[in-house]
Enzyme design. Structure first.
Site, PDB file in Angstrom:
ATOM      1  N   ASP A 225     -46.001  10.370  15.719  1.00  0.00           N
ATOM      2  CA  ASP A 225     -46.343  10.105  14.320  1.00  0.00           C
ATOM      3  C   ASP A 225     -46.849  11.406  13.707  1.00  0.00           C
ATOM      4  OD1 ASP A 225     -45.865   7.547  15.286  1.00  0.00           O
ATOM      5  OD2 ASP A 225     -47.528   6.635  14.186  1.00  0.00           O
TER       6      ASP A 225
ATOM      7  N   LYS B  28     -43.758   6.299   7.428  1.00  0.00           N
ATOM      8  CA  LYS B  28     -45.025   5.615   7.633  1.00  0.00           C
ATOM      9  C   LYS B  28     -45.941   5.951   6.464  1.00  0.00           C
ATOM     10  CE  LYS B  28     -48.920   5.834  10.937  1.00  0.00           C
ATOM     11  NZ  LYS B  28     -49.353   6.340  12.252  1.00  0.00           N
TER      12      LYS B  28
ATOM     13  N   LYS C 128     -43.323   1.840   8.533  1.00  0.00           N
ATOM     14  CA  LYS C 128     -44.593   1.477   9.164  1.00  0.00           C
ATOM     15  C   LYS C 128     -45.748   1.644   8.182  1.00  0.00           C
ATOM     16  CE  LYS C 128     -47.845   2.865  12.808  1.00  0.00           C
ATOM     17  NZ  LYS C 128     -48.091   3.770  13.948  1.00  0.00           N
TER      18      LYS C 128
END
Lengths: 318, 485, 335
Positions: free
Chosen positions: C167, C235, C271
């Site tokens: 991430d 995300k 996400k």
């Protein structure tokens, strides 16, 4: 000038008379029908309050007797120009209306004489009436750029939206001009209609049309775009039904139905329902129609009757 | 993978109790009607909900007399402040009984519970709340009079409302009328009388003086008796342009006033630079909100040619998520068509659209077997000359038309006898303002659609009627403003 | 349904080639990217939020709710990202992931455990050979304020430690000042750093930190930039900036991945992370996924929740559905 010059014995000068014509699309055509009708002066002393139809005075002229086709042409002219007139700035429209007052002032003597003849007034009362008519143009001229501020407003809706209501002109308005008050009344029905951006087709007072023709000449020389005001002289009862039922007319002012020979305003209002015209009824009680007292300072209703409230929403976001 | 199809989530009917039959509400009491009873149906199931009394001319006469007595004896003499307090009370009761009204509205009208719960009923309460505050401030409204000497009411008002927003239209009519000091006789639509009759109970609960609000049920004949009654000072009508014209003729030559809220064929104009996802939502809200039973529905989608294919593709994809079915289910987006008559009209016009050569499309959706149902429908390849581009369908049917330039969009949008509303979607601010100037419509929604608020005046240009409802402007028809009539 | 494994080999720099083809240019520059990103349709804030509010009225009951709760649990990246994190804390979190509800072995497991890069190997060891992924934040998370070599070393370190998913954060400063090419290049470089020696590659989630982007227009552009640069997931947030994930921001990102697949044929995951705490919140997200992106995204492969507390509430609601009685926190284990 030389005092020694001998003056030749002159023939008495023959006055040049005027041919009274319609005012359509900024031009002065004769009626397409070729018809005219004789207009006489009102007898002196009867005053503005006197009923129409009492025409015992001198022949004032042969006035064009407009037809339904003249009215139709006038509607076409009004429709063609209305978007541009409505799109002009309010400041500009205000100046144009004020210009009408200026030009009228220069022709006040002529108008006074014609009003005196038309309405049977003394010279002094006729002059006062003309002065009031000029001042009425001034009054309405000043409204052009205040109207939206006075009759429009921001609306505090319960949500993240900008929301504003503002007036916009109804469009093409047919006007039955007052039968008695040939200039002040006429002014009082035209000015409130056009100040907001409408265009109009006016049926002048049937028996007192000459001041209206002169007003048309004033309009033609005072920056009012051709077609914004169209003026038809003739028989109200003949022309009015065609305008009342005309589908490209958005509104009709029936003020001049009072005292108009052979005119039933209820019938005209019913015809106007065909395309849901906005109707300004004549004053009066019940089915009776009565011409108002034009000397009183107007309120807003002659303007608001020919305005549509448009409300615009827009979200407020980043 | 399991489909995430949501299980049934029906709102309970237990909150409402519907009587077998109803009378009229006259002078503060429920009284029997003289005419033959008629049924009101749940359009989602065709179940008969109740028998409704038909008010005859004599019944209407009694209601008008009650309204006149209340006007002269009580309501017309009451201070604005006291009138306002009654309206505040009504607003609060509507809020308290909101769920009951929402369920009843959905049963009688067929609209999704999410709409009656989140739109109709809260807005109805908001209308009473808004107008309550006006009652003692009319002299400040700029409509004649002065704070010390406020403008006068018109008198007894006859009000005729449609079936698409039964309670909300009642609120649009009754709240301003009462705030301004008038008394009313209101006729709800033949197919949706129940919430008006429940509102009558609210009037009783609020101790509203008898005769201030009278409710007469029935069909066209009852409405005609009301409109033509000589004891009525003003008509307020919402409904079809056809009936609006009859009313305009009926009051011609009298001193009765009329405000008319009529049909529409709104253009919803989408430019190529629009916020496309929000535009799609606006299109959906514009034509599928309330099954398209909305006078200001965005029934004509005017899309710039350069994005036509993309927009139509996005719209069709979006419509596949529309949930058609049981109006009481909280997840239903599109409910039942209000009546068999209206369903026949929608079907007929859609057949006309096909016959005229437009391309018809609906998402795959199973419609219930009983009741009056119509799938959301999109016609592409429509031109101005098609009937489906000209006539109000009043159903979930969208006609897609293309344009190339802003001027062409304006010309096509205005090319209709109607002028109720319009939508504009573009990210360019100056274009929005230019379009708003050019569009001949009483309400212009820019980058939004079908928004309503008690403070916002609503009403049309041209054959969409005249007069405004809501906001400061909406008071004017209910006041004698000082201008001579 | 198309499936893309998280460890598909990617030839380096393929993103740049694809991007040039897609944009129809021979060379990527800030100007080229600006023209493309600013040519995307705008997002009207009020309209987007109204759409979210509308979807928020969906009522999810009974069997549908049970399915949604289990799906939501399986989509969780169970997260701990604290300065005070220790191997013990991470092992405890992993134990919770392996056995979310000791009273019901049928309870699904979360998709991944999300930790700082230095704890990736701890997590990998604790999870053993379970299919639960290890996700590691990298690239000088959460601010991203470090030099490129440091960011790449951070990434490689996490991959080497056994992270299945990385991430990363974008350089919001570069994005907001219009240095789009820098953002693009960094994502491409980090993606390269995700490659393993065996030719496979860790899955790359690109954190936009939408709370700092401030407008939905910027969220849409950042989404497209990340997808163009080869993100496998986009995300919302680090969880360290308020607001973190919101429904409207996620709406805009779901629209972006939906439209991206139509444009390129490539499916990208979404996400939302931070601030999603209740079952009711999770239901709203799932409804939005279902109706905006479509059912294809309703799997852990394409949609994740970055959350720590959410699992507890989902388990409480799951017990309520199973037993019919309201449960309490004493009946759900802490991690």
């Amino acid at each position: 000038m030389s005092p020694t010059t001998a003056t030749p014995a002159a023939d008495p000068r023959l006055e040049v008379r005027k041919t009274y014509k319609l005012y359509v699309n900024g031009a002065f055509p004769r009626s397409e029908s070729g018809r005219v009708y004789a207009v006489h002066a009102a007898s002196r002393g009867r005053g503005a309050a006197a009923g129409a139809g009492s025409r015992t005075g001198a022949l004032l002229g042969n006035v064009a007797q407009g037809s339904r086709k003249d009215a139709r042409d006038a509607v076409v002219a009004a429709r063609a120009v209305v978007a541009g007139w409505a799109g002009a700035t309010a400041y500009n429209r205000g100046q144009v209306l004020y210009r009408v007052a200026e030009v009228m002032q220069g022709r006040a003597a002529q108008l006074a004489a014609e009003v005196a003849d038309a309405e049977g007034l003394t010279a002094a009362r006729a002059a006062a009436t003309v002065a009031a008519a000029i001042d009425r143009w001034v009054w309405y001229a000043g409204w052009s750029d205040k109207l939206a501020q006075v009759v429009g407003n921001l609306n505090p809706v319960a949500g993240p939206y900008f929301n504003i209501s503002a007036p916009s002109p109804t469009g093409v308005v047919a006007i039955l001009a007052p039968q008695r008050s040939s200039l002040l009344g006429l002014t009082s029905v035209i000015a409130p209609v056009i100040v907001s951006g409408n265009a109009c087709v006016v049926i002048a007072s049937q028996d007192r049309p000459i001041p209206a023709v002169t007003l048309a000449e004033i309009l033609a020389t005072s920056d009012v775009p051709g077609g914004v005001v169209n003026l038809i002289t003739g028989h109200t009862a003949e022309i009015a039904p065609w305008l009342a039922s005309h589908r490209d007319v958005n509104a009709i002012d029936l003020t001049g139905a009072a005292d108009a020979t052979g005119v039933d305003w209820g019938t005209l209002e019913a015809a106007a329902a065909d395309n849901l015209k906005r109707v300004l009824r004549p004053e009066g009680v019940g089915s009776q129609a009565q011409e108002p007292d034009w000397s009183a300072t107007p309120d807003l209703h002659r303007m608001t009757a020919f305005l549509e409230t448009k409300t615009v929403w827009h979200p407020k976001g980043r | 993978m399991t489909r995430f199809d949501y299980a049934p989530a029906p709102e309970s009917r237990a909150v409402v109790s519907i009587a077998d039959s109803y009378g009229l509400f006259v002078n503060g009491e429920f009284v029997p009607a003289s005419g033959a009873p008629f049924p009101t149906l749940n359009p989602a199931t065709e179940e008969v909900l109740a028998q409704i009394g038909e008010a005859t001319a004599a019944d209407v006469d009694r209601a008008v007399a009650a309204a006149r007595t209340a006007y002269q004896g009580v309501w017309g003499r009451l201070s604005g402040a006291e009138r306002g307090k009654y309206l505040f009370r009504i607003a609060r009761i509507l809020q308290e009984r909101a769920r009951e009204f929402a369920v009843l509205e959905t049963l009688d009208n067929g609209k999704p519970i999410s709409e009656s719960r989140d739109v109709d009923v809260p807005l109805a309460a908001a209308h009473f709340f808004y107008h309550a505050g006006w009652a003692d401030k009319l002299g400040y409204a700029g409509l004649g009079g002065s704070p010390a000497k406020p403008p006068k009411p018109v008198g007894v008002v006859g009000q005729v409302i449609p079936w698409n927003f039964p309670l909300l239209m009642l609120a649009w009519k009754i709240a301003p009328a009462l705030a301004c000091g008038n008394t009313v006789v209101l006729k709800p639509a033949e197919t949706t009388p129940l919430t008006a009759l429940l509102f009558a109970q609210v009037c009783q609960e609020a101790d509203l003086p008898p005769g201030v609000v009278n409710i007469v049920t029935g069909a066209g004949a009852t409405g005609q008796a009301l409109v033509e009654h000589p004891g009525i000072d003003k008509i307020a009508f919402t409904g079809s342009t056809e009936v609006g014209k009859l009313i305009a003729r009926s009051v011609a030559g009298t001193r009765k006033r009329a405000t008319l809220e009529l049909g529409g064929k709104a253009a919803n104009i989408v430019f190529e630079d629009a916020a496309i996802d929000q535009a799609v939502e606006g299109i959906v809200r514009g034509i599928f909100f309330n099954q398209g039973h909305v006078c200001c529905a965005g029934s004509r989608l005017l899309v710039q040619e350069s994005i036509h294919d993309d927009l139509v593709r996005r719209l069709k994809r979006r419509l596949q998520t529309i949930r058609v079915g049981d109006p009481l289910d909280k997840n239903t987006d599109l409910g039942a068509i209000n009546s068999a008559t209206q369903l026949a009209r929608v079907r007929e016009m859609s057949a006309v659209g096909e016959a005229e050569g437009a391309e018809r499309w609906s998402p795959a959706c199973a419609l219930p077997e009983r009741g009056f149902w119509f799938a959301p429908t999109v016609f592409t390849g429509v031109s101005q000359a098609h009937r489906i581009a000209q006539e109000e369908i009043f159903g979930p049917v969208l006609s897609v038309i293309t344009f190339r330039t802003p001027a062409e969009a304006v010309a096509k949008a205005n090319n209709t006898p109607y002028g109720l509303s319009a939508g504009v979607w573009t990210e360019k601010g100056s274009r929005i303002l230019w379009m708003a100037d050019q569009l001949r419509a009483g309400v212009v929604w820019a980058n939004t659609f079908n928004q309503f608020d008690p403070t916002s005046p609503f009403g049309g240009f041209k054959e969409s009627g005249y007069g405004r409802e809501g906001g400061r402007h909406g008071l004017e028809p209910y006041l004698t403003t000082g201008a001579t009539l | 349904m198309t499936t893309v494994r998280p460890s598909v080999a990617q030839p380096p720099a393929s993103a740049s080639t694809t991007a040039r083809d897609l944009l129809g240019v021979s060379r990527l520059t800030d100007a080229v990217l600006r023209r493309w990103l600013h040519g995307l349709p705008g997002v009207d804030q009020v309209g987007a939020e109204a759409r979210v509010a509308g979807l928020g009225t969906r009522s999810i009951k009974t069997t549908s709710k049970a399915w949604a709760i289990d799906t939501a649990i399986s989509m969780i990246d169970l997260t701990t990202l604290e300065g005070a994190d220790t191997p013990g804390k991470v092992r405890s979190l992993c134990a919770k992931a392996l056995v979310p509800d000791p009273t019901d072995p049928a309870t699904p497991r979360p998709a991944a455990v999300c930790v700082y890069g230095d704890l990736a190997s701890t997590a990998r060891n604790a999870l053993g050979d379970s299919p639960i992924h290890v996700a590691a934040v990298a690239t000088a998370f959460p601010s991203g304020r470090a030099s490129m070599p440091v960011k790449l070393a951070d990434t490689r370190d996490a991959v080497d430690g056994g992270a299945d998913e990385i991430d990363m954060v974008i350089d919001r400063g570069a994005f907001l000042s219009g240095r789009y090419l820098q953002v693009f290049d960094e994502i491409v470089a980090v993606k390269s750093a995700c490659a393993r020696s065996d030719g496979t590659s860790a899955h790359l989630k690109v954190i936009l930190e939408t709370g700092e982007l401030a407008t939905y227009d910027a969220v849409r552009r950042a989404s497209y930039l990340a997808m163009l640069a080869g993100a496998d997931f986009i995300k919302t947030s680090t969880g360290k900036i308020a607001p973190a994930a919101t429904l409207p921001v996620t709406l805009v990102m779901l629209e972006a991945v939906r439209d991206w697949r139509e444009l390129t044929g490539t499916q990208i995951g979404v996400k939302p992370a931070g601030g999603i705490r209740t079952t009711k919140d999770a239901m709203k997200y799932l409804v939005m996924v279902n109706e905006i992106a479509g059912p294809d995204w309703l799997t852990p492969e394409w949609f994740r929740f970055g959350a720590s507390g959410l699992l507890g509430d989902l388990l409480l609601q799951r017990q309520k559905l199973a037993t019919g009685a309201y449960s309490g926190p004493d009946y759900v284990t802490i991690d």
